[in-house]
Design a protein around this motif. Structure first.
Motif, short mmCIF file in Angstrom:
data_model
loop_
_atom_site.label_atom_id
_atom_site.label_comp_id
_atom_site.label_asym_id
_atom_site.label_seq_id
_atom_site.Cartn_x
_atom_site.Cartn_y
_atom_site.Cartn_z
N MET A 175 0.84 -1.21 0.00
CA MET A 175 0.00 0.00 0.00
C MET A 175 0.87 1.26 0.00
O MET A 175 1.64 1.49 -0.89
CB MET A 175 -0.93 0.00 1.21
CG MET A 175 -2.11 -0.92 1.04
SD MET A 175 -3.22 -0.82 2.44
CE MET A 175 -2.20 -1.62 3.69
N SER A 176 0.78 1.99 1.09
CA SER A 176 1.41 3.31 1.12
C SER A 176 2.94 3.24 1.20
O SER A 176 3.61 4.23 1.05
CB SER A 176 0.86 4.14 2.27
OG SER A 176 0.99 3.40 3.45
N THR A 177 3.48 2.05 1.47
CA THR A 177 4.92 1.95 1.59
C THR A 177 5.59 2.15 0.23
O THR A 177 6.69 2.66 0.15
CB THR A 177 5.34 0.59 2.16
OG1 THR A 177 4.61 -0.42 1.47
CG2 THR A 177 5.08 0.52 3.64
N THR A 178 4.88 1.74 -0.84
CA THR A 178 5.48 1.87 -2.16
C THR A 178 4.99 3.12 -2.87
O THR A 178 5.69 3.65 -3.73
CB THR A 178 5.14 0.64 -3.03
OG1 THR A 178 3.73 0.45 -3.00
CG2 THR A 178 5.84 -0.60 -2.51
N ALA A 179 3.79 3.62 -2.49
CA ALA A 179 3.26 4.80 -3.18
C ALA A 179 4.06 6.04 -2.77
O ALA A 179 4.52 6.14 -1.64
CB ALA A 179 1.79 4.98 -2.83
N PRO A 180 4.22 7.00 -3.70
CA PRO A 180 4.96 8.23 -3.39
C PRO A 180 4.10 9.24 -2.63
O PRO A 180 4.42 10.41 -2.58
CB PRO A 180 5.34 8.76 -4.77
CG PRO A 180 4.29 8.23 -5.67
CD PRO A 180 3.80 6.94 -5.09
N TYR A 181 3.01 8.78 -2.03
CA TYR A 181 2.12 9.69 -1.30
C TYR A 181 1.40 8.92 -0.21
O TYR A 181 1.40 7.68 -0.21
CB TYR A 181 1.09 10.33 -2.24
CG TYR A 181 0.26 9.33 -3.02
CD1 TYR A 181 -0.83 8.69 -2.43
CD2 TYR A 181 0.57 9.03 -4.35
CE1 TYR A 181 -1.58 7.78 -3.15
CE2 TYR A 181 -0.18 8.12 -5.07
CZ TYR A 181 -1.26 7.49 -4.48
OH TYR A 181 -1.99 6.59 -5.17
N THR A 182 0.81 9.64 0.73
CA THR A 182 -0.05 9.03 1.75
C THR A 182 -1.48 9.44 1.45
O THR A 182 -1.75 10.62 1.18
CB THR A 182 0.35 9.52 3.15
OG1 THR A 182 1.76 9.29 3.31
CG2 THR A 182 -0.40 8.78 4.23
N GLN A 206 7.67 16.52 -0.61
CA GLN A 206 8.41 17.21 -1.67
C GLN A 206 9.91 17.11 -1.42
O GLN A 206 10.33 16.88 -0.29
CB GLN A 206 7.98 18.69 -1.70
CG GLN A 206 6.52 18.90 -2.02
CD GLN A 206 6.14 18.25 -3.34
OE1 GLN A 206 6.61 18.67 -4.40
NE2 GLN A 206 5.34 17.19 -3.28
N PRO A 207 10.70 17.32 -2.48
CA PRO A 207 12.17 17.24 -2.32
C PRO A 207 12.68 18.17 -1.22
O PRO A 207 13.64 17.84 -0.53
CB PRO A 207 12.69 17.68 -3.69
CG PRO A 207 11.58 17.40 -4.64
CD PRO A 207 10.31 17.59 -3.86
N ASP A 208 12.01 19.33 -1.02
CA ASP A 208 12.50 20.27 -0.01
C ASP A 208 11.98 19.93 1.39
O ASP A 208 12.16 20.70 2.34
CB ASP A 208 12.12 21.71 -0.39
CG ASP A 208 10.61 21.93 -0.41
OD1 ASP A 208 9.86 20.96 -0.09
OD2 ASP A 208 10.17 23.04 -0.72
N GLY A 209 11.31 18.76 1.53
CA GLY A 209 10.84 18.34 2.85
C GLY A 209 9.43 18.79 3.17
O GLY A 209 8.83 18.34 4.14
N ARG A 210 8.89 19.70 2.36
CA ARG A 210 7.53 20.17 2.58
C ARG A 210 6.56 19.06 2.17
O ARG A 210 6.88 18.22 1.34
CB ARG A 210 7.31 21.40 1.68
CG ARG A 210 6.07 22.22 1.95
CD ARG A 210 6.06 23.43 1.00
NE ARG A 210 5.95 23.02 -0.40
CZ ARG A 210 4.78 22.86 -1.02
NH1 ARG A 210 3.65 23.12 -0.40
NH2 ARG A 210 4.74 22.47 -2.28
N ILE A 211 5.36 19.04 2.79
CA ILE A 211 4.34 18.08 2.38
C ILE A 211 3.31 18.83 1.53
O ILE A 211 2.63 19.73 2.04
CB ILE A 211 3.63 17.45 3.60
CG1 ILE A 211 4.62 16.76 4.55
CG2 ILE A 211 2.54 16.47 3.14
CD1 ILE A 211 5.14 15.43 4.10
N ALA A 212 3.19 18.46 0.28
CA ALA A 212 2.14 19.06 -0.57
C ALA A 212 0.85 18.30 -0.34
O ALA A 212 0.85 17.08 -0.22
CB ALA A 212 2.56 18.98 -2.02
N LYS A 213 -0.25 19.05 -0.24
CA LYS A 213 -1.56 18.42 0.00
C LYS A 213 -2.48 18.71 -1.17
O LYS A 213 -2.69 19.88 -1.51
CB LYS A 213 -2.17 18.96 1.30
CG LYS A 213 -1.30 18.66 2.51
CD LYS A 213 -1.83 19.35 3.76
CE LYS A 213 -0.90 19.06 4.94
NZ LYS A 213 -1.32 19.75 6.16
N THR A 214 -3.05 17.66 -1.74
CA THR A 214 -3.96 17.88 -2.88
C THR A 214 -5.32 18.35 -2.35
O THR A 214 -5.64 18.15 -1.18
CB THR A 214 -4.15 16.58 -3.69
OG1 THR A 214 -4.68 15.58 -2.82
CG2 THR A 214 -2.83 16.10 -4.28
#
Ligand SMILES: [Zn+2]
Lengths: 493, 105
Positions: free
Chosen positions: A1-8, A212-220
């Protein structure tokens, strides 16, 4: 599940359940499902001028029971509010709901998987409140631009709205959690949770958190999904929507807050969600206190008395059953998940048999298998606990072995007749101990080689006698033959 | 709640008009903006009172816990229920086609 996906995947649920009352929330009209249109309506639920609502005591108590079972804090003071919007199935032009002072808040419900397939999952409950349902709009799509027909039988039916924190992290967890919620509410007699009849409805809020690469979490942007008519649909819709948001994110990089919250409807046959109108902002409902209802206060005594009549919730019943009958957690889970009636059947059986594990094995391997195959319910099951206990007792006595007993059981199920009757009808006679002994003597006399082998310590050689014993008497119990033969051989020494 | 008198813009009034499903012309909007602003200004006089020590009031009546028992009573007949409806088909109320999503929240 979320372990392989690039998002939560972040999921919160909003569940509406119809409370098990005889009458509506604010009037004495029946809540029975399936009546002819507009036969369960009165001036109050039609919203006619001059009518006044009066709160159903039972509805309030059941809602309180649900909130307590969900570990919520009960507000000592609660009131109702008008939620204003125009829709043809809402005759008053407002829904009586609860806005800023719901009767309960801040609870949780956990799901624990005994197989350990996923982590124990605790989902916070933001609030549980009590409100009225709307009516039903029916539109004949085939008729094109024809009229919409409105049936107000459902208008004013008491609903409990249960809003969770966004604590779920996968569509599978959401489904498992909903199963647990439903089980709880059915056990406590709060609701029948029948989704086909609309007694349980689920909306889901979902978005993605993308590191994100800069450590920020982007939220859709958060999407609310509606129109899911089974827990399986909930799982499918959430799976689809997470994938859709991921693709959308890659294409647009659109983040939460920059667009209004979107509502999408689940199209089950097509397996997709479709955009619906933009949801009105909370303030657009122009909530204000309902002047036609007075507030309600809840005392500690009332809470204690509701707790007292609540019954044991599934989460503790699993532990109780496992400890009381010395059965594995997995067994207790399977039994409890089938509902109260099956648990009662099991406990009756286990009491008669005097042994939990044997009773549980019969429940899992035989009773449940047959119920699944026939799509039956335990209350309609032809073999009652006393009949099954009788059969199990006869196996213990050595009258027949388990595979023979299964044949007898199958016949008991189809014919509804008791053990003795079935045994006689099938030409199966229990073999007496004397008969077994004389049969074994015969066998030993005819098989000196086996006797010698057993004497020399090769007990497994006795297996050669069992086939012969079955040929001589089909009803004989193989285990018993083996034991008696070995005893006799030892006695020869 | 804010204590400063609020002035409504015609945009505010247009939004309220939309929520109330009223088709307001430009002239209506202009007139309503003035009239509603006066009403809001009048009500906002309450903001001048010091309510720091006054508990919020959920209901003007000093009564609580009014319930009825969960006992069914006779409903109206379908004919009675439908009799004042502008349009019906003898079993349901008829309204102009409502397509797509439900309004239920
Ligand atoms: Zn009614």
């Amino acid at each position: 599940m979320s372990t392989t996906a690039p998002y939560t995947t972040i999921i919160g649920l909003e569940v509406h359940v119809q409370l098990m009352t005889r009458t509506k929330l604010f009037c004495g009209c029946s809540t029975k499902f399936g009546g002819a249109p507009n036969t369960q309506v009165c001036p109050t639920c039609l919203g006619l001028p001059g009518s006044l609502p009066v709160m159903n005591r039972r509805a309030f108590d059941l809602a309180l029971r649900a909130a307590l079972a969900l570990e919520c804090t009960i507000a000592p003071f609660t009131k109702w509010d008008r939620k204003n919007y125009f829709y043809p199935d809402l005759p008053k032009g407002y829904q009586i709901s609860q806005f800023d002072l719901p009767f309960s808040s801040d609870g949780f419900l956990e799901v624990v998987d005994p197989k350990g397939a996923f982590e124990p999952c605790r989902v916070g409950i933001v609030r549980v409140h009590l409100e009225e349902d709307a009516g039903k709009s029916m539109h004949d799509e085939a008729a094109g631009t024809g009229d919409t027909r409105i049936d107000l039988n459902r208008a004013g039916t008491p609903l409990c709205e249960i809003v969770t924190q966004p604590d779920l992290r996968s569509p599978q967890d959401a489904r498992a959690w909903l199963n647990e919620l439903k089980l709880l509410l059915v056990y406590l007699g709060v609701s029948d949770c029948n989704m086909q009849e609309g007694s349980l409805r689920v909306d889901a809020n979902v978005n993605l958190h993308i590191p994100q690469p800069d450590g920020r979490i982007a939220k859709t942007p958060i999407v609310e999904i509606k129109n899911m008519n089974s827990f399986r649909s909930v799982e499918r819709a959430l799976t689809y929507e997470a994938a859709r948001q991921w693709e959308d994110w890659q294409a647009t990089k659109a983040e939460m807050g920059k667009t209004p919250k979107q509502t999408r409807g689940w199209d089950d046959p097509a397996g997709i969600t479709r955009a619906q109108r933009h949801k009105e902002e909370s303030s657009d409902y122009r909530y204000f206190p309902e002047p036609d209802l007075v507030p309600v206060t809840v005392s500690q005594q009332q809470i204690a008395s509701i707790r007292g009549e609540m019954g044991e919730p599934p989460v503790s019943l699993r532990k109780t059953l496992a400890a009381k009958w010395n059965i594995p957690a997995y067994d207790a889970d399977v039994l409890v998940n089938q509902g109260r009636e099956l648990v009662d059947y099991f406990e009756d059986l286990a009491t008669r048999v005097g042994e939990g594990k044997v009773a549980s094995n019969w429940m899992q391997q035989d009773v449940l298998r047959i119920l699944n195959e026939t799509n039956g319910t335990v209350s309609d099951f032809t073999v009652r606990p006393e009949g099954l206990a009788d059969l199990i007792g006869r196996i213990k006595k050595g009258d027949f072995d388990t595979s023979r007993a299964r044949e007898i059981f199958a016949e008991m199920v189809t014919s509804g007749r008791p053990v003795d009757n079935v045994v006689a009808g099938m030409g199966i006679a229990a073999v007496s101990d004397d008969d077994v002994i004389s049969l074994c003597r015969e066998l030993l006399a005819a098989n000196p080689k086996i006797v010698a082998d057993v004497k020399s310590g090769k007990e497994q050689a006795a297996a050669g006698l069992i086939g012969q014993a079955k040929k001589k008497n089909a009803n004989v119990n193989p285990g018993k033959v083996r034991a008696v033969c070995i005893d006799l051989i030892r006695g020869m020494e | 709640m804010s204590t400063s008198p609020q002035t409504l813009t015609s945009k505010d009034v247009a939004k309220v008009g939309l929520l109330a499903r009223l088709a307001l012309s430009e002239a209506d909007l202009e007139r309503m903006t003035g009239e509603l602003s006066k009403i809001v200004g009048f009500v906002s006089m309450l903001g001048e009172l010091d309510t720091a020590d006054v508990a919020p009031l959920a209901h003007p009546l000093d009564t609580q816990n009014v319930f009825r028992d969960d006992v069914p009573v006779a409903s109206l007949s379908t004919a009675e229920a439908l009799q004042s409806a502008p349009r019906h088909d003898g079993s349901c109320f008829l309204v102009p086609a409502v397509l797509g999503d439900s309004g239920a929240a």
